[in-house]
Enzyme design. Structure first.
Site, mmCIF file in Angstrom:
data_model
loop_
_atom_site.group_PDB
_atom_site.id
_atom_site.type_symbol
_atom_site.label_atom_id
_atom_site.label_comp_id
_atom_site.label_asym_id
_atom_site.label_seq_id
_atom_site.Cartn_x
_atom_site.Cartn_y
_atom_site.Cartn_z
ATOM 1 N N THR A 20 0.698 -1.271 -0.070
ATOM 2 C CA THR A 20 -0.127 -0.134 -0.017
ATOM 3 C C THR A 20 0.897 1.454 0.113
ATOM 4 O O THR A 20 2.073 1.358 0.562
ATOM 5 C CB THR A 20 -0.870 -0.040 1.200
ATOM 6 O OG1 THR A 20 -1.581 1.287 1.337
ATOM 7 C CG2 THR A 20 0.014 -0.102 2.524
ATOM 8 N N GLU A 26 0.372 3.374 1.749
ATOM 9 C CA GLU A 26 0.509 3.814 3.192
ATOM 10 C C GLU A 26 1.628 3.492 3.862
ATOM 11 O O GLU A 26 1.892 3.938 5.054
ATOM 12 C CB GLU A 26 -0.665 3.097 4.006
ATOM 13 C CG GLU A 26 -2.173 3.682 3.839
ATOM 14 C CD GLU A 26 -2.687 4.641 5.112
ATOM 15 O OE1 GLU A 26 -2.276 4.291 5.978
ATOM 16 O OE2 GLU A 26 -3.464 5.811 4.505
ATOM 17 N N ARG A 59 1.654 12.565 -0.823
ATOM 18 C CA ARG A 59 2.006 11.273 -1.125
ATOM 19 C C ARG A 59 1.781 10.968 -2.634
ATOM 20 O O ARG A 59 1.009 10.842 -3.500
ATOM 21 C CB ARG A 59 0.912 10.492 -0.398
ATOM 22 C CG ARG A 59 0.843 9.020 -0.975
ATOM 23 C CD ARG A 59 -0.726 8.329 -0.519
ATOM 24 N NE ARG A 59 -0.687 7.761 0.911
ATOM 25 C CZ ARG A 59 -1.724 7.369 1.308
ATOM 26 N NH1 ARG A 59 -2.829 7.541 0.584
ATOM 27 N NH2 ARG A 59 -2.075 7.092 2.526
HETATM 28 C C1 UGA Z 1 -5.787 5.284 1.924
HETATM 29 C C2 UGA Z 1 -6.346 4.111 2.673
HETATM 30 O O1 UGA Z 1 -5.613 4.002 3.725
HETATM 31 C C3 UGA Z 1 -6.275 3.124 1.966
HETATM 32 O O2 UGA Z 1 -7.662 2.554 1.329
HETATM 33 C C4 UGA Z 1 -5.312 2.784 0.909
HETATM 34 O O3 UGA Z 1 -4.289 1.691 1.277
HETATM 35 C C5 UGA Z 1 -4.522 4.059 0.808
HETATM 36 O O4 UGA Z 1 -4.989 5.018 1.105
HETATM 37 C C6 UGA Z 1 -4.472 4.347 -0.789
HETATM 38 O O5 UGA Z 1 -5.168 3.971 -1.715
HETATM 39 O O6 UGA Z 1 -3.523 4.523 -1.283
HETATM 40 P P1 UGA Z 1 -5.955 7.727 2.791
HETATM 41 O O7 UGA Z 1 -5.783 8.241 1.717
HETATM 42 O O8 UGA Z 1 -5.779 8.679 3.726
HETATM 43 O O9 UGA Z 1 -5.767 6.375 2.966
HETATM 44 O O10 UGA Z 1 -7.650 7.502 3.072
HETATM 45 P P2 UGA Z 1 -9.218 8.407 2.352
HETATM 46 O O11 UGA Z 1 -10.281 7.536 3.308
HETATM 47 O O12 UGA Z 1 -9.210 7.801 1.043
HETATM 48 O O13 UGA Z 1 -8.872 9.675 2.751
HETATM 49 C C7 UGA Z 1 -8.038 10.860 2.060
HETATM 50 C C8 UGA Z 1 -7.952 12.112 2.767
HETATM 51 O O14 UGA Z 1 -9.492 12.759 2.799
HETATM 52 C C9 UGA Z 1 -7.569 11.768 4.237
HETATM 53 O O15 UGA Z 1 -6.727 12.997 4.343
HETATM 54 C C10 UGA Z 1 -8.710 12.152 5.037
HETATM 55 O O16 UGA Z 1 -8.601 12.909 6.312
HETATM 56 C C11 UGA Z 1 -9.739 13.096 4.260
HETATM 57 N N1 UGA Z 1 -10.996 13.056 4.423
HETATM 58 C C12 UGA Z 1 -11.583 11.812 4.283
HETATM 59 C C13 UGA Z 1 -11.782 14.165 4.526
HETATM 60 O O17 UGA Z 1 -11.049 15.283 4.426
HETATM 61 N N2 UGA Z 1 -13.047 14.087 4.847
HETATM 62 C C14 UGA Z 1 -13.858 12.633 4.647
HETATM 63 O O18 UGA Z 1 -15.137 12.724 4.948
HETATM 64 C C15 UGA Z 1 -12.952 11.621 4.504
#
Ligand code: UGA
Length: 338
Positions: free
Chosen positions: A117, A119, A304
């Protein structure tokens, strides 16, 4: 070629299966708890699906591993809210259940293509993350979000060691925010219940406000599923052993946008659907504190960006779909076919 896909009903498994069945003559053996995303595959003569739990149906899995050419263990929890709310479940499923599968691949000499990932890079400050040189940076233990990253990282290390010392033939791939049709259920209205894109689409369709965690300035390189799947196909094909004992970032460095920009773009695109225009007009962007939204165990990644030069060099792969086209296709799926 005989491919075993565990967790086939997920976002990656369902899209990959469709691609394999339409473009190759490969045989797929597959398992998952349910099959709602597999409507286009279930009746296909080369798709052998068994409903089951990979932690329980061990005999079936052992037999299938022995009879296949390559294994893709795709079972994992991948929603950040769950890392914080139920970290042990993430460890048990993502780490423990998959370790068992990896060991069977070693035992029976089978090739494995394993989902690492983006991550794993955590809060690395490199401009572009490189598979061979970037440091993997996570937070303190009380920031439980990192249990997913570190579980995956340890599996990467275990697989690498099995490759080096026990001849395991492996490929590790690191998806960078893949999105597209069948990502998550957009009707799951629990905050944080799905990844950001499906969360936002659901918010807009319900005319709810969008919660921008810590202001939404953090960026992600959103990668359309079709690009991700085309990289995976090349790994499975493994022409001239190009994917062997290799790690690949699979992401789109050209589509590095902030979460705020993503929200704005989605509202604009959904307004083009007359039946959803009123709801999209009601949706406002509201800032929310990360601890309030996810809980104290959360910590975010601000930047990222993948280097994709290894994927280009070894797989002759590069991302082709820009964010606007990818989002339009995704919306077509959620708004026109669901
Ligand atoms: C994701 C997940 O960990 C996994 O699906 C995966 O391994 C990885 O990234 C990937 O696909 O590369 P992340 O990008 O942090 O991690 O997860 P998301 O839930 O998609 O959130 C993205 C960003 O949006 C985060 O900064 C989060 O805080 C923000 N967010 C999320 C909001 O601002 N509002 C929301 O309602 C939801």
């Amino acid at each position: 070629m005989r491919v075993l896909i565990l967790g086939v009903n997920g976002f990656i498994g369902s899209n990959l299966s469709e691609k394999i069945l339409t473009e190759t003559d490969w045989q797929i053996d597959a398992m998952d708890l349910s099959s709602d995303k597999l409507k286009n595959c279930l009746t296909h003569p080369r798709f052998n699906f068994v409903a089951g739990d990979i932690t329980l149906q061990k005999d079936w899995i052992t037999e299938r591993i022995q009879n296949c050419d390559v294994v893709l263990p795709l079972v994992a929890i991948a929603t950040p809210a769950t890392y914080v709310q139920n970290p042990l479940r993430v460890f048990e499923l993502d780490f423990e259940a998959n370790l068992d599968i990896i060991r069977q691949c070693v035992r029976f000499g089978r090739r494995i293509i394993f989902p690492s990932t983006s991550e794993v890079y955590g809060m690395c400050t490199d401009q572009e993350f490189d598979e061979e040189t970037s440091h993997l940076v996570t937070g303190p233990i009380n920031k439980e979000r990192w249990i997913y990253s570190t579980s995956k990282q340890l599996l990467d290390r275990v697989i690498y060691a099995y490759g080096k010392h026990h001849n395991l033939n492996y490929t590790l791939f690191r998806p960078f925010n893949w999105y597209g049709p069948r990502l998550d259920n957009i009707f799951n209205s629990k905050p944080g219940g799905s990844r950001v894109l499906s969360q936002f689409i659901g918010n807009i369709l319900r005319g709810e406000n969008i919660m921008l965690v810590d202001g939404g300035e953090q960026k992600r390189c959103f990668t359309y599923i079709e690009d991700g799947i085309s990289a995976l196909m090349k790994m499975i094909e493994n022409k001239n052993n190009c994917a062997e004992r290799n790690i690949f970032n699979v992401g789109n460095p050209h589509e590095n946008i902030s979460i705020r920009e993503l929200a704005e773009l989605l509202i604009q695109l959904i307004k083009n659907y007359p039946e959803h225009h009123a709801a999209a007009t009601r949706t406002q962007l509201v800032n929310v504190d990360a601890a309030e939204y996810y809980g104290a165990g959360y910590q975010d990644v601000t930047s990222r960006v993948p280097s994709v030069s290894r994927a280009k060099k070894y797989l002759d792969w590069q991302p082709m779909v820009n964010i606007k086209n990818g989002l339009q296709e995704t919306l077509k799926f959620y708004l026109e076919t669901e």
